[in-house]
Scaffold this active site. Structure first.
Site, PDB file in Angstrom:
ATOM      1  N   SER A 196       0.991  -1.336   0.212  1.00 16.08           N
ATOM      2  CA  SER A 196      -0.044  -0.044  -0.069  1.00 16.08           C
ATOM      3  C   SER A 196       0.618   1.581  -0.146  1.00 16.08           C
ATOM      4  O   SER A 196       1.611   1.060  -0.893  1.00 16.08           O
ATOM      5  CB  SER A 196      -1.002  -0.175   1.046  1.00 16.08           C
TER       6      SER A 196
ATOM      7  N   ASP B 223      -8.232  -6.818  -4.938  1.00 11.17           N
ATOM      8  CA  ASP B 223      -8.195  -5.550  -3.986  1.00 11.17           C
ATOM      9  C   ASP B 223      -8.349  -4.864  -5.038  1.00 11.17           C
ATOM     10  O   ASP B 223      -8.396  -4.645  -6.180  1.00 11.17           O
ATOM     11  CB  ASP B 223      -6.336  -5.865  -3.830  1.00 11.17           C
TER      12      ASP B 223
ATOM     13  N   HIS C  95      -8.025  -5.096   0.039  1.00  6.66           N
ATOM     14  CA  HIS C  95      -6.454  -4.703   0.102  1.00  6.66           C
ATOM     15  C   HIS C  95      -5.212  -5.465   0.920  1.00  6.66           C
ATOM     16  O   HIS C  95      -4.759  -5.474   1.343  1.00  6.66           O
ATOM     17  CB  HIS C  95      -6.734  -3.632   0.252  1.00  6.66           C
TER      18      HIS C  95
END
Lengths: 392, 392
Positions: A159, A325, A358
């Site tokens: 991320s 995701d 995610h």
């Protein structure tokens, strides 16, 4: 060395290592400000070898921190990458020396908006300069210099951590032997900027935010920050995972109450996420770090062509994405792979089949562990690193 | 007939038709409350034929209202389905008599939380009973009775409007000749409940919400409601549409400002959406209508089997979904189709290829228009309706 800047003052300060750079050694930021003093709080795991060649920098995500693999000093929970980092784990601390620094602008010991502004003797608040992912990486590079490490064996993270990985590889190609960007993108999408803007507006709408001066005025914008967290949290999970985990299950009741209590489990889960978050995170840091992500557009710094960020790179890359995701979809990760291919870089790409969205990069995903273990093993051989020290 | 209940008092009241049901004619709600008095505000377009067989009920979505095809009295903009409803349009008012009623719990003239509670003489606020989609449909049925219409030629609507369409077909199968549920689902998903909960928490976090008593106390939870709207608005659009429309374009500037102003166009767009919404919508109505959607689970009312909701139905269905709608994905619409098939109902299903996301049902989508025009033409022939009156 201990910090002389009182950082985020509303949680007990974790006993991290800290390094402090004084007014004679400022950090030049993208916005043009010279930031000083600068404290960087960090944790390490494992042992740096004599050649200083086995260091892995783990880069944390938006609301993460340096507590990768130790019990978190505020929440009491295991570190955010406890499944990934440790003795015998994919990032094996019997073999590697793992470093994680709290990012610039955050609130767990590294200088950020809750730190004391030397100009006023009070918390910076919105007087803190807006920082970028590149600024975060610059601060980390100062730490790595301080630790006497010339080349990192690997930089890894998911991320916002993955953004830092990409920035490291672009800014310091000779200092990054291998890189593992996970569930990330080379630029933040319109939709993701939109979600961040909602979160910021939620914080700023809270009258206890006080124009960012809440630490000085003794208030806390907890409600606004909780709403921001709730909205963001939805984006970290997949629709499938929510359906599997919660569906339309009711919370400790047989039927709906015809009211606005948390009738559904998903509601009480989200409320809990919001409430616990505000106990460990600074609202202004949330504004600054989301802004840094919004501003991230690596190609823009290289004439609009992402491949230019990686020209002549000798770094070995392992890009990882997750099928479910939707915040950092495979497509954005694949664009990184294409750019690396176009730049002639060495890259392997793994798309993990999972319904966890995610957040999968933080979870028990055996396929991810196997891919990263294998990649590091191969890179370690190329680097001439010794096999892992046997666990006694 | 005019309303004697002062409804949402913070916008100029539109001059809609209203019908008022007195204390002797209460509406029995799912929560067990008998609601009275009840005002239903509505608009009509076209002419009811002598046989009263050409009436189409349009059902509006969460923040829609009865102003389908006339200039909106508050915003001055065209009606929400102006492209769909009108002379010569897919829902042709030269042929059909179109009715749209503001839903129960809303704030454009139909009784809702901003109406006067006869027990106190003040706005209901949270004393208003929690209503369901079925309650909305019951209120509409009272209006349809009042208009002397036995059987609706069609019930049509998207999103929450589509939920009402499905509920109409289930509750009053003999009164619905044809039905067009668009971009909807037979039950609200966990993820959608989650987004609604974020919106409600944003409203309730605003101190000006005053526990729902803001109308009495003379405040307005505008900031909280704007944040709720911003979050919801993201879900109405697709990632692709946001990327195409806004990308990472900056707002009237060459470079980022290193601050928290709306640097990106998507930010100022969202802020604008939030700000304009609060001028036309009541915060408590937002809580009530999102709750009604959360509670919607049509199968649950029929022993857990959706097909049972449509057993022996003679209604002709046209189900419409959009490829890029992630709020009410094709899958949920397809489940409705499967249930209708299982129940032996007549159903056609159209998935429209578009990148415009959930909002596509409100937009210029020629394929949708063609499908609905064709479906209505065929149903009108089956119903023995005369061809459209020629436009002079």
């Amino acid at each position: 060395m201990t910090s002389r800047t009182a950082a985020y003052r509303q949680v007990d300060k974790p006993d991290s290592e800290v390094v402090r750079f004084g007014v004679d050694d400022p950090l030049r930021l993208d916005c043009g400000v010279d930031l000083a003093p600068l404290t960087v709080a960090y944790q390490t795991y494992g042992t740096l070898n004599a050649e200083r060649s086995n260091a892995i920098l783990a880069c944390h995500a938006l609301t993460g921190d340096q507590h990768v693999a130790n019990r978190h000093p505020v929440t009491g929970k295991p570190g955010w990458w406890d499944l990934m980092v440790g003795p015998g784990k994919p990032i094996d601390t019997n073999r590697f020396f793992v470093i994680c620094a709290n990012v610039l602008g955050s609130c767990m010991g590294t200088t950020g908006p809750s730190s004391i502004d030397p100009a006023t003797g009070q918390a910076y608040g919105l007087n803190f300069p807006v920082v970028t992912i590149r600024d975060m990486v610059r601060a980390q590079a100062k730490l790595i210099d301080h630790l006497g490490i010339e080349t990192l064996f690997c930089v890894a993270g998911g991320s916002m951590g993955g953004m830092q990985v990409l920035q490291w590889a672009a800014s310091y190609p000779d200092r990054v032997f291998s890189a593992i960007p996970i569930a990330t993108a080379a630029r933040h999408s319109s939709q993701n900027i939109a979600f961040h803007e909602v979160g910021r507006q939620a914080v700023m709408a809270d009258p206890d935010w006080r124009g960012g001066r809440y630490l000085i005025e003794g208030t806390r914008p907890s409600k606004g920050l909780a709403v921001a967290r709730m909205a963001a949290h939805i984006t970290y999970l997949s629709e499938e995972a929510l359906h599997r985990k919660f569906g339309r299950n009711l919370q400790d009741r047989e039927t709906v109450t015809f009211g606005f209590d948390a009738d559904f489990q998903i509601e009480s889960y989200l409320r809990h996420q919001g409430m616990t978050f505000v106990d460990r995170f600074d609202a202004n840091s949330y504004l600054y770090l989301t802004r840094a992500m919004d501003y991230f557009d690596l190609a823009a710094d290289y004439g609009g062509t992402l491949a230019n960020a990686f020209r002549d790179s000798r770094t070995r890359f392992c890009v990882v994405s997750f099928t479910s995701d939707w915040l950092f979809p495979t497509e954005g990760n694949r664009q990184v792979v294409h750019a690396l291919n176009a730049a002639g870089a060495r890259v392997s790409f793994v798309e993990i089949e999972t319904d966890r969205g995610h957040d999968a990069f933080l979870l028990d995903e055996p396929e991810m562990f196997a891919a990263i273990r294998g990649f590091l093993e191969s890179a370690a051989r190329a680097r001439g690193l010794a096999a892992p020290v046997a666990v006694p």
